[in-house]
Write a protein that holds these residues in place. Structure first.
Motif, PDB file in Angstrom:
ATOM      1  N   GLN A 153       0.821  -1.209   0.000  1.00 43.59           N
ATOM      2  CA  GLN A 153       0.000   0.000   0.000  1.00 43.59           C
ATOM      3  C   GLN A 153       0.858   1.263   0.000  1.00 43.59           C
ATOM      4  O   GLN A 153       0.334   2.373   0.004  1.00 43.59           O
ATOM      5  CB  GLN A 153      -0.916   0.026   1.239  1.00 43.59           C
ATOM      6  CG  GLN A 153      -1.749  -1.230   1.442  1.00 43.59           C
ATOM      7  CD  GLN A 153      -3.001  -1.231   0.601  1.00 43.59           C
ATOM      8  OE1 GLN A 153      -2.970  -0.869  -0.578  1.00 43.59           O
ATOM      9  NE2 GLN A 153      -4.115  -1.624   1.185  1.00 43.59           N
ATOM     10  N   ALA A 200       2.266   9.989   4.058  1.00 41.46           N
ATOM     11  CA  ALA A 200       1.341   9.493   5.085  1.00 41.46           C
ATOM     12  C   ALA A 200       1.583  10.174   6.423  1.00 41.46           C
ATOM     13  O   ALA A 200       0.638  10.539   7.132  1.00 41.46           O
ATOM     14  CB  ALA A 200       1.490   7.978   5.224  1.00 41.46           C
ATOM     15  N   GLU A 208      -4.910   5.632  10.887  1.00 40.89           N
ATOM     16  CA  GLU A 208      -5.000   5.463   9.440  1.00 40.89           C
ATOM     17  C   GLU A 208      -3.703   4.880   8.870  1.00 40.89           C
ATOM     18  O   GLU A 208      -3.725   4.011   7.994  1.00 40.89           O
ATOM     19  CB  GLU A 208      -5.317   6.806   8.784  1.00 40.89           C
ATOM     20  CG  GLU A 208      -6.692   7.341   9.145  1.00 40.89           C
ATOM     21  CD  GLU A 208      -6.930   8.758   8.652  1.00 40.89           C
ATOM     22  OE1 GLU A 208      -8.092   9.082   8.348  1.00 40.89           O
ATOM     23  OE2 GLU A 208      -5.951   9.534   8.590  1.00 40.89           O
ATOM     24  N   LYS A 211      -3.670   1.171   9.731  1.00 42.49           N
ATOM     25  CA  LYS A 211      -4.580   0.390   8.888  1.00 42.49           C
ATOM     26  C   LYS A 211      -3.998   0.173   7.494  1.00 42.49           C
ATOM     27  O   LYS A 211      -4.107  -0.917   6.920  1.00 42.49           O
ATOM     28  CB  LYS A 211      -5.934   1.093   8.781  1.00 42.49           C
ATOM     29  CG  LYS A 211      -6.803   0.968  10.033  1.00 42.49           C
ATOM     30  CD  LYS A 211      -8.159   1.641   9.814  1.00 42.49           C
ATOM     31  CE  LYS A 211      -9.040   1.514  11.050  1.00 42.49           C
ATOM     32  NZ  LYS A 211     -10.366   2.151  10.853  1.00 42.49           N
ATOM     33  N   GLN A 212      -3.378   1.211   6.958  1.00 41.50           N
ATOM     34  CA  GLN A 212      -2.782   1.058   5.634  1.00 41.50           C
ATOM     35  C   GLN A 212      -1.566   0.144   5.692  1.00 41.50           C
ATOM     36  O   GLN A 212      -1.328  -0.653   4.782  1.00 41.50           O
ATOM     37  CB  GLN A 212      -2.407   2.424   5.052  1.00 41.50           C
ATOM     38  CG  GLN A 212      -1.810   2.344   3.659  1.00 41.50           C
ATOM     39  CD  GLN A 212      -2.223   3.502   2.775  1.00 41.50           C
ATOM     40  OE1 GLN A 212      -3.298   4.068   2.925  1.00 41.50           O
ATOM     41  NE2 GLN A 212      -1.364   3.852   1.838  1.00 41.50           N
ATOM     42  N   CYS A 215      -2.573  -3.319   5.680  1.00 35.79           N
ATOM     43  CA  CYS A 215      -3.303  -3.633   4.434  1.00 35.79           C
ATOM     44  C   CYS A 215      -4.800  -3.838   4.678  1.00 35.79           C
ATOM     45  O   CYS A 215      -5.470  -4.581   3.960  1.00 35.79           O
ATOM     46  CB  CYS A 215      -2.707  -4.872   3.756  1.00 35.79           C
ATOM     47  SG  CYS A 215      -0.966  -4.690   3.309  1.00 35.79           S
ATOM     48  N   GLN A 217      -6.898  -1.093   4.904  1.00 37.31           N
ATOM     49  CA  GLN A 217      -7.554  -0.021   4.165  1.00 37.31           C
ATOM     50  C   GLN A 217      -6.497   0.822   3.466  1.00 37.31           C
ATOM     51  O   GLN A 217      -5.394   1.006   3.986  1.00 37.31           O
ATOM     52  CB  GLN A 217      -8.379   0.853   5.118  1.00 37.31           C
ATOM     53  CG  GLN A 217      -9.275   1.863   4.401  1.00 37.31           C
ATOM     54  CD  GLN A 217     -10.277   2.501   5.357  1.00 37.31           C
ATOM     55  OE1 GLN A 217     -10.494   2.000   6.462  1.00 37.31           O
ATOM     56  NE2 GLN A 217     -10.884   3.600   4.942  1.00 37.31           N
ATOM     57  N   LYS A 218      -6.856   1.329   2.302  1.00 39.91           N
ATOM     58  CA  LYS A 218      -5.909   2.157   1.552  1.00 39.91           C
ATOM     59  C   LYS A 218      -6.454   3.571   1.426  1.00 39.91           C
ATOM     60  O   LYS A 218      -7.560   3.777   0.935  1.00 39.91           O
ATOM     61  CB  LYS A 218      -5.644   1.572   0.164  1.00 39.91           C
ATOM     62  CG  LYS A 218      -4.549   2.322  -0.597  1.00 39.91           C
ATOM     63  CD  LYS A 218      -4.194   1.631  -1.899  1.00 39.91           C
ATOM     64  CE  LYS A 218      -3.057   2.357  -2.604  1.00 39.91           C
ATOM     65  NZ  LYS A 218      -2.661   1.687  -3.868  1.00 39.91           N
ATOM     66  N   TYR A 219      -5.671   4.517   1.892  1.00 41.83           N
ATOM     67  CA  TYR A 219      -6.047   5.926   1.815  1.00 41.83           C
ATOM     68  C   TYR A 219      -5.312   6.571   0.649  1.00 41.83           C
ATOM     69  O   TYR A 219      -4.224   6.143   0.258  1.00 41.83           O
ATOM     70  CB  TYR A 219      -5.693   6.649   3.118  1.00 41.83           C
ATOM     71  CG  TYR A 219      -6.445   6.128   4.323  1.00 41.83           C
ATOM     72  CD1 TYR A 219      -7.677   6.658   4.689  1.00 41.83           C
ATOM     73  CD2 TYR A 219      -5.915   5.100   5.100  1.00 41.83           C
ATOM     74  CE1 TYR A 219      -8.367   6.176   5.793  1.00 41.83           C
ATOM     75  CE2 TYR A 219      -6.592   4.611   6.207  1.00 41.83           C
ATOM     76  CZ  TYR A 219      -7.819   5.151   6.544  1.00 41.83           C
ATOM     77  OH  TYR A 219      -8.502   4.669   7.638  1.00 41.83           O
ATOM     78  N   LYS A 220      -5.911   7.612   0.107  1.00 45.56           N
ATOM     79  CA  LYS A 220      -5.273   8.337  -0.982  1.00 45.56           C
ATOM     80  C   LYS A 220      -4.170   9.222  -0.411  1.00 45.56           C
ATOM     81  O   LYS A 220      -4.423  10.130   0.375  1.00 45.56           O
ATOM     82  CB  LYS A 220      -6.306   9.188  -1.729  1.00 45.56           C
ATOM     83  CG  LYS A 220      -5.752   9.828  -2.993  1.00 45.56           C
ATOM     84  CD  LYS A 220      -6.846  10.569  -3.751  1.00 45.56           C
ATOM     85  CE  LYS A 220      -6.303  11.180  -5.034  1.00 45.56           C
ATOM     86  NZ  LYS A 220      -7.359  11.905  -5.791  1.00 45.56           N
TER      87      LYS A 220
END
Length: 236
Positions: A153, A200, A208, A211-212, A215, A217-220
């Motif tokens: 990610q 990030a 956040e 979580k990324q 893996c 959740q993927k944030y922009k």
């Protein structure tokens, strides 16, 4: 004879470090072009690639020299006279025939420099200027990256790789005058991984980032600008 070349370069002047078909204006493109003029046509192999605009205070490459270039001190002097001003050979040393600049490397270290003062034109190519930075939060959150993780990610696509797992041995932040320095040391990094990790740290909350990193959740995330990033050390 196989030798290792220790390079420093200003990445602002190059479209990345690796050779490209579209342009000769890369670090290795410039180096190989000059080497060919000296009768050295062998391929140069670097410890890894750096993106357009990313600098290096220590990039390591290897090359097999023809017999008539046994004087490596002379070769260093000649190269530095012929190379553009944005690229400098710090030293050349003889290495074993099985030495490989990329695969023999055990650790790679990078630094990212952020300055909290107003931007100025004399440093903008070498430092990322950002004001209102929460240093304490960055100092705490950067430690989340330490250890072995799947960084899929935190990478740009485009390069064939066998695994997206990497081990980060060190990740810390410190202040130096008006600058915040972010230091990363790992067994290797994915494409644009550090710029995405810095991005990030600058935009995401601790939960956040975690979580990324897990893996889940993927944030922009917008990659941090390349001009603040330096390849600083290769450990063999």
């Amino acid at each position: 004879m196989r030798v290792a070349l220790y390079l420093a370069y200003n990445g602002t002047h190059f479209f990345g470090s690796q050779t490209q078909k579209e342009t000769a204006n890369t670090v290795l493109g410039e180096l190989e072009n000059v080497l060919k003029k000296l009768g050295i046509k062998q391929k140069v192999v670097a410890s890894g690639r750096t993106d357009k605009g990313v600098h290096a205070t220590m990039q390591v490459c290897h090359i097999d020299l023809p017999p008539y270039w046994s004087d490596i001190k002379k070769l260093q002097k000649v190269l530095n006279k012929m190379l553009c001003n944005a690229l400098h050979v710090k030293k050349i040393i003889q290495v074993n025939d099985d030495f490989h600049a990329r695969y023999s490397a055990k650790k790679r270290s990078y630094r990212y420099i952020i300055k909290t003062t107003p931007s100025n034109p004399f440093e903008k190519d070498f430092i990322t200027f950002l004001q209102n930075i929460d240093f304490k939060t960055i100092e705490q959150n950067i430690r989340l990256f330490i250890g072995e993780h799947d960084f899929k990610q935190f990478m740009k696509t485009g390069s064939p790789i066998k695994s997206t797992r990497r081990v980060i041995y060190k990740a810390f932040a410190y202040k130096h005058k008006n600058c915040i320095i972010l230091h990363f040391e790992a067994n290797g990094f994915l494409r644009s991984q550090i710029r995405l990790m810095v991005g990030a740290l600058l935009t995401l909350q601790q939960e956040e980032i975690q979580k990324q990193l897990d893996c889940e959740q993927k944030y922009k995330i917008k990659p941090a600008p390349p001009n603040g990033l330096y390849l600083s050390k290769i450990t063999y």
